[in-house]
Design an enzyme around this catalytic site. Structure first.
Site, mmCIF file in Angstrom:
data_model
loop_
_atom_site.group_PDB
_atom_site.id
_atom_site.type_symbol
_atom_site.label_atom_id
_atom_site.label_comp_id
_atom_site.label_asym_id
_atom_site.label_seq_id
_atom_site.Cartn_x
_atom_site.Cartn_y
_atom_site.Cartn_z
ATOM 1 C CB CYS A 27 0.606 -2.113 3.934
ATOM 2 S SG CYS A 27 1.777 -3.169 3.298
ATOM 3 C CB ALA A 28 1.044 0.767 0.030
#
Length: 459
Positions: A27-28
Site C-alpha cells: 500500500c502507501a
C-alpha cells in the site's frame, strides 16, 4: 540506510526465501506478504533492518512498514523473488484465509495506484477554492472553470479509473473494462435518467432501473471481477484464433446490461446506505464524532484497516458531495503523533532516537505519512501512542464543533492544507495545532519510561 536492492534481498532471505513467499502486495507505506509457513519468518531480524520502521504481525496478516519508498522496495523485492514460484503461488488458494485481510489487500491493490492522482487533483481544487476566497480568481471566469474541470474530472470518471486498476488486479483486459463502464457515463445513457434516477428502461423486454453512475466505484469493481471470470473461462475454452473478436463482443454484449440491471443498482443502493450511515454518525454530535474518529484513526492505521473506511466511506462521500468531514478528522491523527514525536525529540538524550523523531515529524508534515511515528515511537514506547491519540481526539472535537470539511482525499500534512480551503480552513488549521500540541504536552506529562528513550525529566 541500506540500498533498496540490499534491503529487498535481506527481506526475502529473512522471510524464508522465495519458496516461502506465497504472494506480496503493498500500500502507501507497507509491504503485505503472505507466507506458506509464518514460522520460517525471522520477525525480530526484519524489525531491526535499517529501512524497516516496524512490523504488524496479527492473525489478519503480516505487514512490514517501510515508508513512502515502499514502491521501490516492492519492485526490487519482486526482482529477487523467484518468478516461477510466485506465479504459481498467486494462483494457489491457502486453506487459512482471513476475510478482512483479503478485503484490505484487494482495496489497497485497486486504490493505491490512484492515490497520487486523488491527492494532486485535491490540491489543485484546494488552491482554486483558496484563490476564489481571496478574490484572486473570479468564480465566473473561464480560468476558474478550466481549473475546476481539471480538479474534478477524476471523480466524474472515477468508474473508468477504478475499472483500469481493477482490471490490473483481476488480470483482465483494462480496455474492455473501460468500454463497459464507459457506456454508463455516456451522454445518451445519462439522458435516460429522470430526476434522481430509479426510473425503468427496457432491454430486450426486461425492465431495468437507471441511475447516475458517475463517481461510483462499487459497480466498476464488481463488473470487472465478473469480466475476469468470463474472460479467463473463454480463453481456456475458445481457440486462440477467436480470442480477438469473440471475447470482446461477448463481454460487451453481456456485461453492459448486467452492470445496468444488477451491479449498478446494487452499488447505488449500497452507496446510499453508506451515505446514510455517514450522515447518521455525523448528525449524532459533530464534536463527539470528531473526537472519536480522530482518537481511533491511528489505531486503525496501526492495524492496517484504515483503508476500509477510506474507500468505503470517505472517497465515495467526496465523489458524491465534493467534501468530507471525516478526512479532516483523520488528519488530526497525523498531527497528534507528530506532536508526540516532537516531545521525544525535545527530551530524549538518545541522538539516534532524536534523529528518528525528526524524520517521523518531517514525514507527517511533508507527505502526510504517519506510520514511522506510530511504529517507531508509539508502538515501541506506548505512551506516545496514547498521547498522540488523545491529542488527535482533542483536535477532532474542535473541528467537529465548527463543522470542518475537506474538499479532497489527501493525507493530512502541511503540504495538503490547501485541500481544506473554504470557510472552515481556519478551524482546520487550529484543530491541527491543537492535535500537535496536545500530543506533545501529553507525551511530556505521561513520560516515556523505557530506558532506551533516555528522556530527561519535565520541569
Amino acid at each position: 540506510m541500506e540500498s533498496t536492492e540490499a534491503l529487498a534481498r535481506r527481506l526475502l532471505e529473512l522471510m524464508g526465501g522465495s519458496e516461502n513467499v506465497q504472494s506480496i502486495t503493498h500500500c502507501a507505506t507497507r509491504l503485505r506478504p503472505q507466507f506458506k509457513d509464518r514460522n520460517l519468518v525471522q520477525k525480530k531480524d526484519i524489525q531491526e533492518l535499517d529501512g524497516v520502521t516496524g512490523i504488524v504481525d496479527k492473525d489478519s496478516g503480516f505487514q512490514i512498514v517501510i515508508g513512502t519508498n515502499v514502491g521501490e522496495v516492492y519492485e526490487a523485492f519482486i526482482k529477487y523473488l523467484d518468478s516461477t514460484s510466485t506465479s504459481e503461488d498467486l494462483k494457489t488458494e491457502t486453506k487459512e484465509r482471513h476475510l478482512l485481510n483479503d478485503f484490505v489487500a484487494l482495496v489497497v491493490s485497486i486504490f493505491s495506484p490512484l492515490l497520487p492522482l486523488l491527492a494532486g487533483s485535491g490540491l489543485l481544487r484546494g488552491f482554486t477554492i483558496l484563490a476564489n476566497e481571496l478574490g484572486w480568481l473570479s468564480t465566473e471566469s473561464t480560468t476558474n472553470l478550466m481549473l475546476t474541470l481539471a480538479a474534478t474530472s477524476v471523480f466524474y470518471f472515477l468508474p473508468l479509473l477504478v475499472a483500469v486498476t481493477s482490471a490490473n488486479r483481476f488480470k483482465t483486459s483494462p480496455y474492455i473494462a473501460v468500454a463497459i463502464l464507459g457506456a454508463l457515463i455516456m451522454p445518451d445513457f445519462i439522458n435516460l435518467i429522470q430526476g434522481d434516477g430509479g426510473n425503468l428502461i427496457r432491454f430486450f423486454g426486461i425492465s431495468m432501473p437507471v441511475f447516475n453512475y458517475t463517481s461510483q466505484v462499487i459497480p466498476a469493481i464488481l463488473t470487472v471481477w465478473l469480466q475476469s471470470v468470463l474472460e479467463h473461462f473463454m480463453k481456456r475454452k475458445l481457440p486462440n484464433s477467436l480470442h480477438m473478436i469473440v471475447i470482446p463482443t461477448i463481454l460487451l454484449f453481456i456485461l453492459v446490461p448486467v452492470v445496468v440491471g444488477v451491479f449498478g443498482p446494487l452499488g447505488n443502493y449500497l452507496s446510499i446506505g453508506i451515505a446514510n450511515i455517514v450522515g447518521w454518525l455525523a448528525n449524532i454530535n459533530q464534536i463527539v464524532t470528531g473526537a472519536v474518529i480522530g482518537g481511533i484513526w491511528n489505531i486503525l492505521i496501526m492495524f492496517g484497516v484504515h483503508w476500509a473506511p477510506n474507500t468505503m466511506v470517505i472517497i465515495p462521500e467526496i465523489a458524491r458531495t465534493g467534501h468530507s468531514a471525516f478526512i479532516a478528522y483523520g488528519a488530526t491523527a497525523n498531527f497528534g503523533m507528530a506532536g508526540a514525536a516532537f516531545a521525544i525529540f525535545m527530551r530524549s538524550r538518545n541522538q539516534k532516537l532524536k534523529t528518528f523523531s525528526l524524520t517521523a515529524i518531517t514525514s507527517v508534515f511533508l507527505s502526510g505519512i504517519v506510520e514511522p511515528a506510530i511504529y517507531g515511537l508509539g508502538v515501541k514506547f506506548k505512551t506516545p501512542l496514547v498521547a498522540g491519540c488523545l491529542g488527535a481526539a482533542l483536535g477532532g472535537a474542535f473541528m467537529g464543533a465548527f463543522d470542518v470539511i475537506g474538499n479532497a482525499f489527501v493525507f493530512g500534512g502541511l503540504t495538503t492544507i490547501p485541500a481544506f480551503a473554504g470557510p472552515t480552513l481556519w478551524a482546520y488549521v487550529i484543530g491541527l495545532a491543537i492535535s500537535f500540541f496536545g500530543g506533545m504536552i501529553l507525551t511530556l506529562i505521561l513520560g516515556v519510561k523505557d530506558p532506551e528513550a533516555e528522556m530527561t525529566q519535565t520541569k
